[in-house]
Design an enzyme around this catalytic site. Structure first.
Site, PDB file in Angstrom:
ATOM      1  N   ARG A 106       0.846  -1.202   0.000  1.00 27.88           N
ATOM      2  CA  ARG A 106       0.000   0.000   0.000  1.00 27.88           C
ATOM      3  C   ARG A 106       0.869   1.234   0.000  1.00 27.88           C
ATOM      4  O   ARG A 106       1.767   1.363   0.832  1.00 27.88           O
ATOM      5  CB  ARG A 106      -0.853   0.041   1.281  1.00 27.88           C
ATOM      6  N   THR A 110      -1.386   7.490  -0.557  1.00 29.58           N
ATOM      7  CA  THR A 110      -2.696   7.297  -1.223  1.00 29.58           C
ATOM      8  C   THR A 110      -3.447   6.076  -0.688  1.00 29.58           C
ATOM      9  O   THR A 110      -4.643   5.941  -0.902  1.00 29.58           O
ATOM     10  CB  THR A 110      -2.511   7.092  -2.733  1.00 29.58           C
ATOM     11  N   ASP A 202       0.382  -2.835  12.326  1.00 28.45           N
ATOM     12  CA  ASP A 202       0.831  -3.271  10.996  1.00 28.45           C
ATOM     13  C   ASP A 202       1.143  -4.772  11.044  1.00 28.45           C
ATOM     14  O   ASP A 202       2.123  -5.195  11.669  1.00 28.45           O
ATOM     15  CB  ASP A 202       2.071  -2.476  10.585  1.00 28.45           C
ATOM     16  N   ASP A 205       4.682  -5.948   9.761  1.00 29.05           N
ATOM     17  CA  ASP A 205       5.770  -5.608  10.682  1.00 29.05           C
ATOM     18  C   ASP A 205       5.730  -6.487  11.935  1.00 29.05           C
ATOM     19  O   ASP A 205       6.771  -6.885  12.455  1.00 29.05           O
ATOM     20  CB  ASP A 205       5.670  -4.134  11.093  1.00 29.05           C
TER      21      ASP A 205
HETATM   22  C1  PRP Z   1      -1.236  -4.624   4.556  1.00 24.30           C
HETATM   23  C2  PRP Z   1      -2.027  -5.900   4.762  1.00 24.30           C
HETATM   24  C3  PRP Z   1      -2.868  -5.946   3.519  1.00 24.30           C
HETATM   25  C4  PRP Z   1      -3.129  -4.510   3.246  1.00 24.30           C
HETATM   26  C5  PRP Z   1      -4.537  -4.211   3.680  1.00 24.30           C
HETATM   27  O1  PRP Z   1      -0.178  -4.832   3.708  1.00 24.30           O
HETATM   28  O2  PRP Z   1      -1.229  -7.033   4.938  1.00 24.30           O
HETATM   29  O3  PRP Z   1      -2.213  -6.546   2.414  1.00 24.30           O
HETATM   30  O4  PRP Z   1      -2.205  -3.744   4.009  1.00 24.30           O
HETATM   31  O5  PRP Z   1      -4.859  -2.903   3.377  1.00 24.30           O
HETATM   32  P1  PRP Z   1      -5.964  -2.522   2.303  1.00 24.30           P
HETATM   33  O6  PRP Z   1      -7.151  -3.382   2.565  1.00 24.30           O
HETATM   34  O7  PRP Z   1      -6.219  -1.079   2.605  1.00 24.30           O
HETATM   35  O8  PRP Z   1      -5.384  -2.718   0.938  1.00 24.30           O
HETATM   36  P2  PRP Z   1       0.935  -3.724   3.382  1.00 24.30           P
HETATM   37  O9  PRP Z   1       0.580  -2.994   2.131  1.00 24.30           O
HETATM   38  O10 PRP Z   1       1.195  -2.904   4.601  1.00 24.30           O
HETATM   39  O11 PRP Z   1       2.190  -4.596   3.010  1.00 24.30           O
HETATM   40  P3  PRP Z   1       3.006  -5.662   3.887  1.00 24.30           P
HETATM   41  O12 PRP Z   1       2.111  -6.859   4.107  1.00 24.30           O
HETATM   42  O13 PRP Z   1       4.161  -5.966   2.996  1.00 24.30           O
HETATM   43  O14 PRP Z   1       3.419  -5.013   5.190  1.00 24.30           O
HETATM   44  N1  URA Z   2      -2.563  -3.082   7.079  1.00 23.45           N
HETATM   45  C1  URA Z   2      -2.213  -3.457   8.322  1.00 23.45           C
HETATM   46  O1  URA Z   2      -1.247  -4.205   8.505  1.00 23.45           O
HETATM   47  N2  URA Z   2      -2.949  -3.011   9.356  1.00 23.45           N
HETATM   48  C2  URA Z   2      -4.001  -2.204   9.188  1.00 23.45           C
HETATM   49  O2  URA Z   2      -4.646  -1.825  10.176  1.00 23.45           O
HETATM   50  C3  URA Z   2      -4.341  -1.814   7.885  1.00 23.45           C
HETATM   51  C4  URA Z   2      -3.607  -2.272   6.850  1.00 23.45           C
END
Ligand code: PRP
Ligand code: URA
Length: 211
Positions: A106, A110, A202, A205
């Site tokens: 993400r 945005t 997160d 993380d």
């Molecule tokens: C997080 C999570 C989802 C997404 C959800 O991933 O694991 O994939 O955000 O958010 P959304 O419904 O608003 O799209 P992130 O983009 O933080 O990547 P990561 O898993 O690599 O930390």
């Molecule tokens: N992705 C995450 O990991 N946590 C949230 O709350 C939203 C998006």
């Protein structure tokens, strides 16, 4: 709660484990283990309609016909990174499953998802596909991932997450009404940074110990 294509789990074990995930004091080791456990509990229910066929079995007492899982091997498709944490919970149930990967992150400003990787098992159109991601926030990542899977021929798709926001569920249902959705807990809302509240922070993380 079950509503058309959505299951929201009410099992006390799932609720208890989600409370541990939420806790800021839960460390990476325990967090990762519990994500796996929840994925297994949710996956058990999500896979309750896997096709079976009767096969001949010789027991110590006699021959009998007994059901085994039929058809092409299950495909698990985690959305990177955080969806990876749920894979061992599903492979514990179906060790023969094939695993694809979809890389999305993400944009911090945005909140739109950006694709950086997609590799799916062969004959994806014939397989039951389980997409995993612990968080359904705006829904952008889940919608895009499933659009990518459908573009490559995927048809029978289930989406399993741990925590969802109402906004994300509505977006996913509108974009992909044919997809079965399994949710461990519906939370209240998204904050200004599109994080789920109260949520767990997160997920990527916390699973991988980054940040
Ligand atoms: C997080 C999570 C989802 C997404 C959800 O991933 O694991 O994939 O955000 O958010 P959304 O419904 O608003 O799209 P992130 O983009 O933080 O990547 P990561 O898993 O690599 O930390
Ligand atoms: N992705 C995450 O990991 N946590 C949230 O709350 C939203 C998006």
């Amino acid at each position: 709660m079950e509503n058309n294509n959505v299951v929201i789990f009410e099992h006390p074990l799932i609720k208890h484990k989600i409370s541990i995930l939420r806790d800021i004091n839960t460390g990476t080791n325990e967090f990762r283990k519990i994500v796996e456990e929840i994925a297994m509990l949710e996956g058990f229910e999500a896979l309750s309609d896997l096709p079976t066929e009767n096969v001949e079995i010789k027991t110590p007492l006699e021959d009998c016909m007994s059901p085994k899982i039929a058809g092409p091997k299950l495909a698990i498709v985690p959305i990177l990174r955080a969806g990876l944490g749920m894979v061992p919970g599903i492979t514990a149930l179906v060790p023969s499953a094939r695993v694809g990967h979809i890389g999305l992150y993400r944009d911090e400003v945005t909140h739109e998802p950006h694709e950086y990787y997609c590799k799916l098992p062969t004959n994806i159109g014939e397989r039951t596909i389980v997409v995993t991601d612990p968080m359904l926030a705006t829904g952008g990542s889940a919608v895009d991932a499933i659009t990518m899977i459908k573009a490559k021929g995927g048809k029978k798709i289930k989406f399993i997450c741990i925590i969802a926001a109402p906004e994300g569920l509505a977006k996913l249902q509108a974009a992909h009404p044919d997809v079965q959705i399994y949710i461990g807990q519906m939370d209240r809302e998204l904050n200004a940074n599109a994080y789920i509240c109260p949520g767990l922070g997160d997920a990527g993380d916390r699973i991988f110990g980054t940040k």
